[in-house]
Design an enzyme around this catalytic site. Structure first.
Site, mmCIF file in Angstrom:
data_model
loop_
_atom_site.group_PDB
_atom_site.id
_atom_site.type_symbol
_atom_site.label_atom_id
_atom_site.label_comp_id
_atom_site.label_asym_id
_atom_site.label_seq_id
_atom_site.Cartn_x
_atom_site.Cartn_y
_atom_site.Cartn_z
ATOM 1 N N ASP A 38 39.365 43.269 33.219
ATOM 2 C CA ASP A 38 39.780 44.414 34.021
ATOM 3 C C ASP A 38 40.914 44.043 34.968
ATOM 4 O OD1 ASP A 38 37.861 46.035 32.864
ATOM 5 O OD2 ASP A 38 36.387 45.725 34.460
ATOM 6 N N TYR A 66 31.921 33.198 32.364
ATOM 7 C CA TYR A 66 32.661 33.613 33.550
ATOM 8 C C TYR A 66 32.154 32.863 34.772
ATOM 9 C CZ TYR A 66 34.738 37.770 31.308
ATOM 10 O OH TYR A 66 35.469 38.618 30.500
#
EC number: 5.4.99.12
Length: 287
Positions: A63, A124
């Protein structure tokens, strides 16, 4: 869908990283917004002196504002273009790309490789500090400041209830036709000597906003606003909870993408395209 490369083309794997601060995410968008995909495709077209834009496929779309240290993509290039440029392509891209995105490696991909569907996990890291003085100015674009003291042990206790295969609908932004069933392989937090708490989050795949929603829930536990069993109860309820905040993107970095052995790439790609259901759920075992 087929993993076969169009005849006369070569599939090339790219390993890359970027600072997401000034990007409107990975994927190209209408309206001229700056994206990572757009920058790399433009640079690739320029350095190969091609009229055609060669489209990239990425392991995980990030994003706006999210960073990547170990992103992976692939592109199918005409064989003659690859033959002419491959030995100088990396250096030429370094000279053409903006400084907030780098391609570190370019190589012909093994048969069956698909950057997105062949991946078996994505890892992540989300970084946050509860230092009452705030964030080190040199790290402000990569670390979230949480202005309440955080109990890392309580956050880890809460995280353990979220591991495994679940429907993460309560922690995802639903997209039409897409499943929210994921296998969360790792979710753990550790506070370093510098006071930065790093959350490691690894799963076979992630749905939209999943990582930042999970971190938002754990922060509520860490600062005492919710008990450690609350994130698990939210998961079990299966619906979005207004108390689960999607934390800001700048603390999030895609660190690494994992792939199976070369002879298993094609099989993994086919498996990943199957829409999943939980055992016993309607449609389980279907397509």
């Amino acid at each position: 869908m087929s993993d076969d490369v169009v005849p006369g083309h070569v599939r090339v794997r790219l390993d890359l990283s970027y600072d997401g601060t000034a990007f409107s995410g990975w994927a190209k968008q209408a309206g001229g917004r700056r994206t990572v995909q757009g920058e790399i495709e433009d640079a690739l077209r320029t350095v190969t002196r091609s009229r055609e834009t060669y489209e990239l496929t990425v392991a995980g779309r990030t994003d706006a504002g999210v960073h990547a240290r170990g992103q992976v993509a692939h592109v199918d290039l005409p064989r003659e273009v690859w033959a002419e440029h491959h030995d100088k392509l990396l250096k030429r891209l370094a000279g053409r790309l903006p400084k907030d995105v780098r391609v570190w490696a370019l190589r012909e991909a093994p048969q069956g490789f698909d950057a997105r569907f062949s991946a078996v996990w994505r890892r992540y890291a989300y970084r946050v500090t509860d230092n009452p003085g705030g964030v080190d100015p040199l790290l402000r674009g990569h670390v979230l400041w949480h202005d309440w003291p955080l109990d890392v042990d309580a956050m880890n206790e809460a995280a353990r209830a979220l591991l495994g295969e679940h429907d993460f609908a309560a922690y995802c932004k639903k997209r039409e036709g897409a499943t929210t069933i994921r296998t969360l392989q790792e979710l753990s937090l550790e506070k370093g000597a510098d006071g930065i708490i790093t959350a490691t989050v690894r799963a076979d795949a992630f749905c939209h906003n999943m990582v930042r929603s999970l971190i938002g829930a754990l922060l509520f536990v860490g600062d005492g606003h919710r008990p450690p069993d609350w994130p698990g109860k939210v998961l079990a309820a299966g619906v979005r909870d207004s108390a689960v905040h999607v934390v800001r993107p700048h603390g999030l970095t895609l660190e690494e993408v994992g792939y199976p052995a070369d002879d298993l790439l094609a099989a993994r790609s086919r498996e990943a395209r199957n829409k999943r259901s939980l055992p016993g759920a309607p449609g389980a075992g279907c397509c």
